[in-house]
Each structure stands twice: as structure tokens, then as C-alpha cells.
Enzyme design. Sequence first.
Site, PDB file in Angstrom:
ATOM      1  N   GLY A 271       1.075  -1.300   0.229  1.00 12.53           N
ATOM      2  CA  GLY A 271       0.371   0.458  -0.320  1.00 12.53           C
ATOM      3  C   GLY A 271       0.856   1.314   0.361  1.00 12.53           C
ATOM      4  O   GLY A 271       2.025   1.057   0.501  1.00 12.53           O
ATOM      5  N   HIS A 443     -19.914  -3.415 -34.793  1.00 11.89           N
ATOM      6  CA  HIS A 443     -19.465  -4.869 -34.074  1.00 11.89           C
ATOM      7  C   HIS A 443     -18.040  -5.522 -34.705  1.00 11.89           C
ATOM      8  O   HIS A 443     -17.945  -4.674 -36.550  1.00 11.89           O
ATOM      9  CB  HIS A 443     -20.649  -5.480 -35.263  1.00 11.89           C
ATOM     10  CG  HIS A 443     -20.477  -7.273 -35.570  1.00 11.89           C
ATOM     11  ND1 HIS A 443     -20.373  -7.802 -34.322  1.00 11.89           N
ATOM     12  CD2 HIS A 443     -20.083  -7.865 -36.063  1.00 11.89           C
ATOM     13  CE1 HIS A 443     -20.747  -9.429 -34.937  1.00 11.89           C
ATOM     14  NE2 HIS A 443     -20.248  -9.752 -35.820  1.00 11.89           N
TER      15      HIS A 443
HETATM   16  P1  NAD Z   1      -2.688  -1.836  -2.330  1.00 11.45           P
HETATM   17  O1  NAD Z   1      -3.950  -1.323  -1.500  1.00 11.45           O
HETATM   18  O2  NAD Z   1      -3.339  -1.905  -3.716  1.00 11.45           O
HETATM   19  O3  NAD Z   1      -2.156  -3.539  -1.997  1.00 11.45           O
HETATM   20  C1  NAD Z   1      -1.766  -4.145  -0.945  1.00 11.45           C
HETATM   21  C2  NAD Z   1      -1.965  -5.067  -0.315  1.00 11.45           C
HETATM   22  O4  NAD Z   1      -0.916  -6.166   0.064  1.00 11.45           O
HETATM   23  C3  NAD Z   1      -3.674  -5.418   0.452  1.00 11.45           C
HETATM   24  O5  NAD Z   1      -4.494  -6.729  -0.720  1.00 11.45           O
HETATM   25  C4  NAD Z   1      -3.317  -5.569   1.387  1.00 11.45           C
HETATM   26  O6  NAD Z   1      -4.507  -6.438   2.208  1.00 11.45           O
HETATM   27  C5  NAD Z   1      -2.415  -6.645   1.043  1.00 11.45           C
HETATM   28  N1  NAD Z   1      -0.772  -6.538   2.878  1.00 11.45           N
HETATM   29  C6  NAD Z   1      -0.992  -5.421   3.700  1.00 11.45           C
HETATM   30  N2  NAD Z   1      -0.026  -5.545   4.834  1.00 11.45           N
HETATM   31  C7  NAD Z   1       0.614  -7.305   3.941  1.00 11.45           C
HETATM   32  C8  NAD Z   1       1.258  -7.659   4.915  1.00 11.45           C
HETATM   33  N3  NAD Z   1       2.158  -7.653   6.102  1.00 11.45           N
HETATM   34  N4  NAD Z   1       1.826  -9.211   4.471  1.00 11.45           N
HETATM   35  C9  NAD Z   1       0.924  -9.805   3.627  1.00 11.45           C
HETATM   36  N5  NAD Z   1       0.155  -8.474   2.374  1.00 11.45           N
HETATM   37  C10 NAD Z   1      -0.264  -7.407   3.152  1.00 11.45           C
HETATM   38  O7  NAD Z   1      -1.775  -1.066  -2.337  1.00 11.45           O
HETATM   39  P2  NAD Z   1      -0.232  -0.988  -3.303  1.00 11.45           P
HETATM   40  O8  NAD Z   1      -0.471  -2.474  -4.720  1.00 11.45           O
HETATM   41  O9  NAD Z   1       0.939  -1.010  -2.704  1.00 11.45           O
HETATM   42  O10 NAD Z   1      -0.430  -0.119  -4.526  1.00 11.45           O
HETATM   43  C11 NAD Z   1      -0.698   1.374  -3.383  1.00 11.45           C
HETATM   44  C12 NAD Z   1      -2.390   2.418  -4.179  1.00 11.45           C
HETATM   45  O11 NAD Z   1      -1.679   2.786  -6.118  1.00 11.45           O
HETATM   46  C13 NAD Z   1      -3.122   1.034  -4.434  1.00 11.45           C
HETATM   47  O12 NAD Z   1      -4.202   1.479  -3.947  1.00 11.45           O
HETATM   48  C14 NAD Z   1      -3.847   2.236  -6.064  1.00 11.45           C
HETATM   49  O13 NAD Z   1      -4.262   3.338  -5.200  1.00 11.45           O
HETATM   50  C15 NAD Z   1      -2.071   2.514  -6.546  1.00 11.45           C
HETATM   51  N6  NAD Z   1      -2.059   2.122  -8.076  1.00 11.45           N
HETATM   52  C16 NAD Z   1      -3.472   1.910  -8.252  1.00 11.45           C
HETATM   53  C17 NAD Z   1      -2.952   0.886 -10.052  1.00 11.45           C
HETATM   54  C18 NAD Z   1      -4.105   1.296 -10.760  1.00 11.45           C
HETATM   55  O14 NAD Z   1      -5.155   2.154 -11.163  1.00 11.45           O
HETATM   56  N7  NAD Z   1      -4.390   0.090 -11.817  1.00 11.45           N
HETATM   57  C19 NAD Z   1      -1.753   0.260 -10.081  1.00 11.45           C
HETATM   58  C20 NAD Z   1      -0.802   0.505  -8.745  1.00 11.45           C
HETATM   59  C21 NAD Z   1      -1.150   0.968  -8.273  1.00 11.45           C
END
Ligand code: NAD
Length: 464
Positions: A271, A443
Amino acid sequence: MDKHDCEVLVLGGGPGGYVAAIRAGQLGLNTILVEKDALGGICLNVGCIPSKALIHMADTFSHMQKAAEGAVPGVSVAPPSVDLPGVMTWKDGIVERLTGGVGGLLKKSGVTVLSGTGRMRDGKTCIVETVDGQITIGARHIVLAPGSETIELEALPFGGPVISSTQALALDTLPTKLVVVGGGYIGLELGTAFAKFGVDVTIVEATGHLLPQYDRELSSLVGKRLKDLGVDVLLDTKAVAMSDKGDVLEVAGPDGVAQNLEADKVLVTVGRRARLKGWGLSELGLAMNGSAIRIDAQCRTSMTDVFAIGDVTGEPMLAHRAMAQGNVVAEIIAGKRRSFEPAAIPAVCFTDPEIVSVGFSADEAKANGYEVKVGKFPLLANGRAMTLDATQGFVRVVARKDNDLVLGMQAAGQNISEFSSAFALALEMGATLEDVAATIHAHPTQGEGIQEAAMLALGKGLHI
Ligand code: NAD
Ligand code: FAD
């Protein structure tokens, strides 16, 4: 010490800040943008754009490998190889073109770009540390857009084999065994790309399912594809610590059962959080909404004429939200009546298949008190999806039962991220099922699935 005055000072040149500055400049406001690193922020330099470039090349490689394995009808090629530095050079070229373009647009709009680290002294004054010394800027309006930063796990500090997405997007060799901690957006987008490049990938996710932000009908397709790609997914599992030698990650699974995972790189993607340090938040003493700056529907903070936009204002931390807020704020400062109250903010994940969600899923709609009608059309029955050899996926429309107003649209499939525009437009225009069903969709396109899903919700599906 140099002193400058302006109408608008924008702190941070990411998608939120640079859009606010361009629009303010276009509207004739004397605008200064302060950026400490590169224009374009996380998104253009180490986020959205470079990650999608890597994903595209991983897809290309994977298609060629499939052909080399004889799995593409009528096409055969020699086994391909990956030149990762070559991929990175191409990716860097795209980043340079885009960030250079932002610089050009700012210039064209008459914005002064100041390269340096800004720190608010009060709600009207910013002190900027530049290579040539300190500059004080006085401004009638302030737009705070300092973005967000990667969350680091205490047990797994970045360094050595433990890397962030920024380092993953700049590797010069492919890891042999990659463990991704966090099965959210970044973990799955990059984890899938590395798996397609032939890396042995394991994903460790703390909750009971991947992409917890999306409903399970969407995320389960992603989980299935990861399995096909040979990616191990460990749910309800958390990283504990790296071995002293730095080649084994200890994790704790359900009920705390320990497991050791060999890894030459561990990518931590758990995150991002609002960037609250280093720019003078304490001097301003703004009201907070949890760990983000509190804003109202006009992106105003608790201090007069101080606005905040983008990731620093919390979830959803998405580039298109930051840009939309930047645009709105510049117009408000110029005296126009505007507010940031979108019908929906599209969410797209560039996994395989891609998934997109705009508005409510059926469960979310019910939780918000609506009785719903749902139409779901599988891409298995779509001609274009067949010709793309990509029939895994569906299009779903959720509408109010009483008046057919569309409340949400979701889809999974190849290149389905492009559906986000049609979905967002339908919600923003207040479309009903009849509107979508009566719109002629060309289409053969996967988009016909949108029309069919609406028809199905109305009980008059044609092609299924
Ligand atoms: P995320 O919030 O999408 O995912 C983080 C994941 O890590 C969650 O599933 C959570 O449950 C898990 N997690 C948390 N602590 C953990 C731990 N100790 N051990 C294992 N798993 C754990 O965060 P991200 O992937 O770092 O991305 C950050 C932000 O960047 C996203 O929330 C989004 O806002 C943005 N982003 C968007 C896109 C897109 O729009 N396509 C792509 C990449 C990033
Ligand atoms: P940022 O982009 O973080 O920009 C803030 C800027 O402020 C930075 O340039 C920073 O240097 C500058 N700054 C900070 N403090 C100061 C200071 N004191 N003085 C001067 N300048 C300062 N979002 C999507 O919508 N789609 C995606 O596909 C997507 N993919 C992503 C992939 C990855 C790997 C990552 C990490 C993020 C991704 N995101 C994606 C999220 C997206 O990048 C952010 O939501 C977006 O960049 C936020 O924009 P922003 O303007 O709020 O902040």
C-alpha cells in the site's frame, strides 16, 4: 533571500499538481509550480506509465513464448529471450517523452516551474530550497499536491533483496525467484509481468483473497490466470522476516503456521500512504481525515484559500482522480462554480485479464439500500473475444430494479481497461438499461458485451 509573489502556488508536480498548474495558467492566473524531483510525479516516473510499459513487454514476450511452444495456431517462432535493459531503455524513453511533454505544456500555459523542495511557512507563504539558495513565495491561493509514499514493513525494511515498486521498475536483471508481499494493485500487476518474463513468482497476501478492493467474480479470474502462469498464491499469509543471508523469507500462514520461501528478490507492495512530512503540514495545522488531509467537495482544506488534491487527500489514490481534482481546483480559484462530485471514479487493474469496476457491484448496491437487476454477459459468447483468443471474462451491468438506472458496470477481459471510459460516461450521464441496450455498439467488438449485458438485465438478451 529571493521573494516572489503569485496568485497560485502549487506544491508538487504529479498528475494532481501539474494539471492544476496548467489549468490555472490557461485561465490567466499567475502560477508557480514547485517540484523537488521530476515533473509528472509518481505516475509518470515510477508508477502508472512505467509499470504499464513493463506489462506490455511481458505480454509480448509471453505471446512469443506461447508461439515457440506451438500453442499459437498456425504460427511458429524460435524461443524468444528477454533483454531487460533493452525493455527498461524503451520504458525510460516513454517516461522522458511524457515528462518532457508536461514541462512543455506548463511552459505553454505560462506557469513558472521552480525546481526545489517547498515547505509551507503559513497559509500564504512557501519557502523553497533550490540549488541556488532559498526562495520565498507569497501566494493568494495554495494547492497542496505532495502525493503519497510507499508503505515500508517494519519487519522487511527496503534494502538488499527487499525492494519497492520503484526498484522493481528499474531492475537490470530478472530475479530467479521473486516473492511479492501484498496481492493488491501493484503486487498483481508487476507480479504477473515478472511471471510472464519467466520469473518464478510467489504472492503472499495478508487477507483471504487477492485484490480485496474488487469483488470476487472479478478477482477470481485473475487468481485463476496466475495459477495457469505457475504463480504460487499464499492467502491469509504475512511476511515475518528475511533470513540473515537474505535469501529466504519467513512467512506466517493461516493459524500462524511458518513457511520459508526462497527468494533472490522480495517486492513489498502493501500500500501507499499520504505524504504528510517534509512540506510543512505541522505549520499549517490542517484538519485531517484519518491519515490524509481532510477536504470538502471543492477540495478546500480547513484553512482559507488552501486546497489539497490527489493522494495526499487519501483513497482512492489514483492518477485520474488527482488530475480531475486539479482541474476543478484551478477553475474554482479562477472564480468558476465547480465541485468535485463525480458519479463514480473508475478503478482498473492491469492484470491478466484486466479488470474494471465503475460504480456499485451488486453487493455494494444492496448494501446501499437498492434492489437491483443484474445482467452478466460472458466473453465466451462474444465473437471479437474469440478472434482475440481471449474469451476469459465477462461484462456486468448493475441497475436499480425500480427504474433501471445504471448503478455500476464491471468487466474482465483482454484490454478491457478501455471499457472504463464507456462505463464512467454511462454513470455520469445517468444512463438507464434501455439507454445502453438501445445504443448501437459496433460489430465485432468486445463492447457488444456491454449492450448484451444491459439487454440481459432487461430480460431480452439476444446472443446467449
Ligand atoms: P494495495 O492497497 O492495492 O494492495 C496492498 C495489498 O497488500 C492488500 O491486498 C493488502 O491486504 C496486502 N497487505 C497489507 N499488509 C500486508 C502484509 N503485511 N503482508 C501481506 N500482505 C499485506 O496497495 P499497492 O499494491 O501497494 O498499491 C498502492 C496504491 O497505488 C493502490 O491502492 C492504488 O491506489 C495505486 N495503484 C493503482 C493502480 C491502478 O490503478 N491500476 C496500479 C498500481 C497502484
Ligand atoms: P504524486 O504523483 O505522488 O506527485 C507528488 C509530487 O509532489 C511528486 O513529484 C513529489 O516529488 C512532489 N513533492 C512532494 N513533496 C514536495 C515538496 N516538499 N516540495 C516539492 N515537491 C514535492 N494510478 C492510476 O490511476 N493508474 C495506474 O495504473 C497506477 N499505477 C501505479 C503504479 C505504481 C507502481 C504506483 C506506485 C502507483 C500507481 N498509481 C496508479 C497511483 C498514481 O501514481 C498516483 O495516484 C498519482 O501519482 C497521485 O498523483 P499526485 O499528484 O497526488 O501525487
